[in-house]
Structure formats: C-alpha cells, structure tokens
Design a protein around this motif. Structure first.
Motif, mmCIF file in Angstrom:
data_model
loop_
_atom_site.group_PDB
_atom_site.id
_atom_site.type_symbol
_atom_site.label_atom_id
_atom_site.label_comp_id
_atom_site.label_asym_id
_atom_site.label_seq_id
_atom_site.Cartn_x
_atom_site.Cartn_y
_atom_site.Cartn_z
ATOM 1 N N LEU A 68 -3.416 4.348 3.581
ATOM 2 C CA LEU A 68 -3.810 3.227 3.221
ATOM 3 C C LEU A 68 -2.736 2.377 2.500
ATOM 4 N N ASP A 69 -1.584 2.862 1.976
ATOM 5 C CA ASP A 69 -0.374 2.241 1.620
ATOM 6 C C ASP A 69 0.113 1.636 3.113
ATOM 7 N N TYR A 70 0.219 2.247 4.041
ATOM 8 C CA TYR A 70 0.938 1.629 5.293
ATOM 9 C C TYR A 70 -0.066 0.781 5.606
ATOM 10 N N LEU A 71 -1.201 0.563 5.863
ATOM 11 C CA LEU A 71 -1.937 -0.595 6.426
ATOM 12 C C LEU A 71 -1.823 -1.607 5.253
ATOM 13 N N ALA A 72 -1.762 -1.313 3.866
ATOM 14 C CA ALA A 72 -1.822 -2.449 2.964
ATOM 15 C C ALA A 72 -0.167 -3.085 3.089
ATOM 16 N N CYS A 73 0.667 -2.355 3.509
ATOM 17 C CA CYS A 73 2.043 -3.033 3.676
ATOM 18 C C CYS A 73 2.112 -3.829 5.067
ATOM 19 N N GLY A 74 1.202 -3.615 5.893
ATOM 20 C CA GLY A 74 1.377 -4.519 7.020
ATOM 21 C C GLY A 74 1.805 -3.668 8.363
ATOM 22 N N LEU A 75 1.608 -2.376 8.135
ATOM 23 C CA LEU A 75 1.692 -1.522 9.338
ATOM 24 C C LEU A 75 0.476 -1.762 10.169
ATOM 25 N N ASP A 76 0.477 -2.081 11.442
ATOM 26 C CA ASP A 76 -0.729 -2.488 12.189
ATOM 27 C C ASP A 76 -1.127 -1.489 13.456
ATOM 28 N N PRO A 77 -2.081 -0.858 13.433
ATOM 29 C CA PRO A 77 -2.307 0.103 14.325
ATOM 30 C C PRO A 77 -2.451 -0.330 15.761
ATOM 31 N N GLU A 78 -2.626 -1.544 15.891
ATOM 32 C CA GLU A 78 -2.486 -2.206 17.433
ATOM 33 C C GLU A 78 -0.902 -2.287 17.819
ATOM 34 N N LYS A 79 -0.163 -2.195 16.968
ATOM 35 C CA LYS A 79 1.368 -2.348 17.293
ATOM 36 C C LYS A 79 1.875 -0.979 17.176
#
Ligand code: ATP
Ligand code: MG
Length: 346
Positions: A68-79
């Motif tokens: 959740l922290d990753y996604l919230a910071c802007g890590l994008d599973p598409e990239k």
C-alpha cells in the motif's frame, strides 16, 4: 546492455519517511523517467523472517502494508514489477551456491550486519539465516541482472558483498552475472535519515519513525516532540544545527517555496539556520514549520493510500502477477548459473 533496477524493503512494518527520502521517492522518479528497461521492487519477506522467525504473522501482515505504501507513493504496477521474495524459490537456490563463494570472516566484517546484530541483542545467538542475509541479497540483485540498486547508505556493504560474489562467480565459472551499481540519494540528509529521537537512523525496529500512513495528528505530535539541541533551553540561547534532527529533516524535505508559503520572514533554510545558531529562534517555531512542510508532502500519499486500501484483493493480484513475472526472469538466470557451473546434468 539493458538497464535494470532492483530494490525493495523488509515487511517488518509500515514504511516511514526515512524510506521515502532514502529510496522510495527516487524509485518513483526513476520509474517515471522511462530510462530503465525493467524495474523490480521486492517485498523481502524471506529476509524479514531471518530476524522474525517467531513472528511470521507480523511479516505476513506487513506485506500488504508495504505494498500500500508503494502504490500510495506512485509506484505503478504497469511500469514496475512488484514482487514477494518468498514466492521466487530460485532465489534460495542461487543463495545456496553463492554461499560457497563467501567466507564467515568476510560476513563478520560487514559493518551494517555488525550494528544490526548489536541493535537486536543477537551477540550470543545470531540466527544463521540472519548472518548470511547479505548473500541472499546478492541472489536477489543478480537474479534479475540488476544494474542499478537505489537504496540508502546502510546498503553500501551489501552492494560491496554482491559485487565480490559476482566477480568471484564470473572468474571461477565464466562470465554469467552482472555487477550492480548502488545509487545513493543525492541529498546528504537523505543518505541516512535520523530518528525523531535523534538516533543515527530512523528505523522500524527503533520506534523512532514518522510513517507515511500516520494521520495528520500523529505526524504533528511526533514532530512537536522531536529531539533537538538539548542545550537550547531558552529562545535566546544559541542553538546547534548539526546533529539536530529537526534541521536534518528540513534539509531533506523543505524547498524555497515552503518559506514563501509558511515562513515568509526567511528567504531560505540557510537564513533560518543562521538565526537558530545565533540565538533568538525557538524550537517550537521551527517545528511548526517542519510540520507544515512534511504534512504537504504526506497528505497526497495518505489520501491515495486510503483509496488503495479499499480493495485489498486487487493488491494481492498485483503482487501475484508481479511475482509470476519475476520468477520467469529468476528461473532464466538460475538456468544460466547452473549451466556455467556445469551442474545441468540432464
Ligand atoms: P528494519 O529495522 O526492519 O531493518 P528499516 O527501517 O531499516 O527496517 P529496511 O526495509 O531495512 O528498513 O530498508 C529499506 C530501504 O530503505 C533500504 O534501501 C534502506 O537503505 C532505506 N532506509 C531505511 N531506513 C532509512 C533511513 N533512515 N534513511 C535513509 N534510508 C533508509
Ligand atoms: Mg534495515
């Protein structure tokens, strides 16, 4: 040659602002730069178990918190490929072969492991898995043929160890593995962000963290009770900026526009520091400013995190897909390693 990133975090707790300035923020920038052919972001649950063997539930639960922290910071599973370490068994196999290339005394000299052993009171009873985690980290990095590892300064000895393993492997068995480069934060203050208690490193294990997911009230409370210069008792006293975590955080977070917005009587941080050093500037005023600066950075992260937290099965789905992709890559490297070692008999 392709440019590949590998980095990650131990799921031993939610991520804090030390992770953010030391590694996470940079990862997102690198991801969005489009300069990398592949980016692997690993949730290192197997490594977390090396010093949490009796607390697997803590590690299990924190996998989702870190994601959740990753996604919230802007890590994008598409990239970027987000993966769970334990789901890639090839990493264990690589570690097992690399163990033969490292001596016990070499591991004992690793300064980060040394201080972590002390911190955990492990002196008399170091789990073997914990002692050898720099080797498993070499497996993580080399499995994905990472060229670039963006991490904090505490990871320097791990990267050195990895390079030694790569050189040794390649010289004994022939060119197979790729030597990675560490990418440290450009900003001095971000190399190793101190804790709110003034201790050398903000760390989940030390209870001195501002978490990315802390509420606005919690952040404010933590900032207002931060350690400062213990000799700066009266506002009129001259204060010390060096070793004062409030100023280190400002070095890490604040920019000129923050002064215009929240503290217009100063043009920049140098002026604020000069006033503090001279005397006549109180801790409360500086802390209030720091609070505004940090809140501005964390607010959008907190909001996005709440959104993502509404659909946990979707997060597991992202991690499953990422782990599957990562395993394909690691399996190819393992096959090459075994071919180089000539242990592919059938
Ligand atoms: P633990 O106490 O469980 O080891 P930790 O807080 O040290 O947790 P890790 O998961 O070991 O966090 O570290 C993940 C990444 O964050 C690494 O790249 C590390 O260099 C970086 N990092 C951790 N703490 C800091 C900090 N205080 N300042 C800068 N970077 C940090
Ligand atoms: Mg650590």
């Amino acid at each position: 040659m392709s440019k590949i990133i590998l980095t990650g975090d131990r799921p031993t707790g939610r991520l804090h602002v030390g992770h953010y300035v030391g590694s996470l923020k940079r990862r997102v920038e690198l991801q969005n730069s489009g300069e990398y052919d592949d980016i692997f972001i690993m949730i290192a649950d197997a490594q977390a178990l090396t010093d949490n063997a009796d607390n697997p539930e803590k590690v299990r639960q924190n996998i989702i918190e870190v994601a959740l922290d990753y996604l919230a910071c802007g890590l994008d599973p598409e990239k970027s490929t987000l993966l769970i370490q334990s789901q890639i068994p090839e990493l264990c196999e690589l570690s097992f072969y690399y163990m033969n290339l490292v001596t016990v005394s070499r591991l004992q000299r690793n300064p980060t492991v040394k201080s972590e052993i002390q911190m955990r009171n492990f002196e008399a009873s170091i789990p073997v898995g914990f002692f050898t985690y720099p080797i498993s980290q070499a497996a993580d990095i080399t499995a994905f043929k990472a060229t670039t590892v963006p991490v904090g300064e505490d990871q320097l000895p791990m990267l050195e160890q990895t390079k030694e393993i790569v050189r040794k492997f390649n010289s004994v068995y022939g060119d197979t593995l790729v030597e990675p480069e560490i990418l440290l934060p450009k900003n001095q203050a971000c190399l190793r962000l101190p804790g709110t208690d003034g201790k050398a490193k903000m760390s989940k294990s030390l209870n001195n963290c501002i978490y990315l997911s802390d509420s606005a009230d919690e952040v404010k409370k933590k900032v207002m009770s931060m350690f400062t210069d213990p000799n700066h008792l009266k506002v009129s006293d001259p204060g010390r900026v060096e070793g004062n975590p409030v100023f280190t955080y400002l070095d890490a977070f604040c920019q000129e526009h923050h002064f215009e917005e929240f503290l217009p009587e100063y043009a920049n941080l140098d002026e604020l520091k000069a006033h503090y050093t001279r005397g006549g500037l109180g801790d409360v005023k500086v802390k209030r400013f720091l609070n505004e600066v940090i809140q501005q950075e964390l607010e959008p992260i907190r909001t996005r995190r709440k959104e993502f937290a509404k659909d946990i099965p979707a997060i597991y789905d992202i991690l499953r897909k990422g782990s599957e992709k990562a395993e394909e890559v690691a399996a190819r490297t393992l096959a090459e390693v075994k071919a180089s070692m000539k242990i592919n008999y059938f």
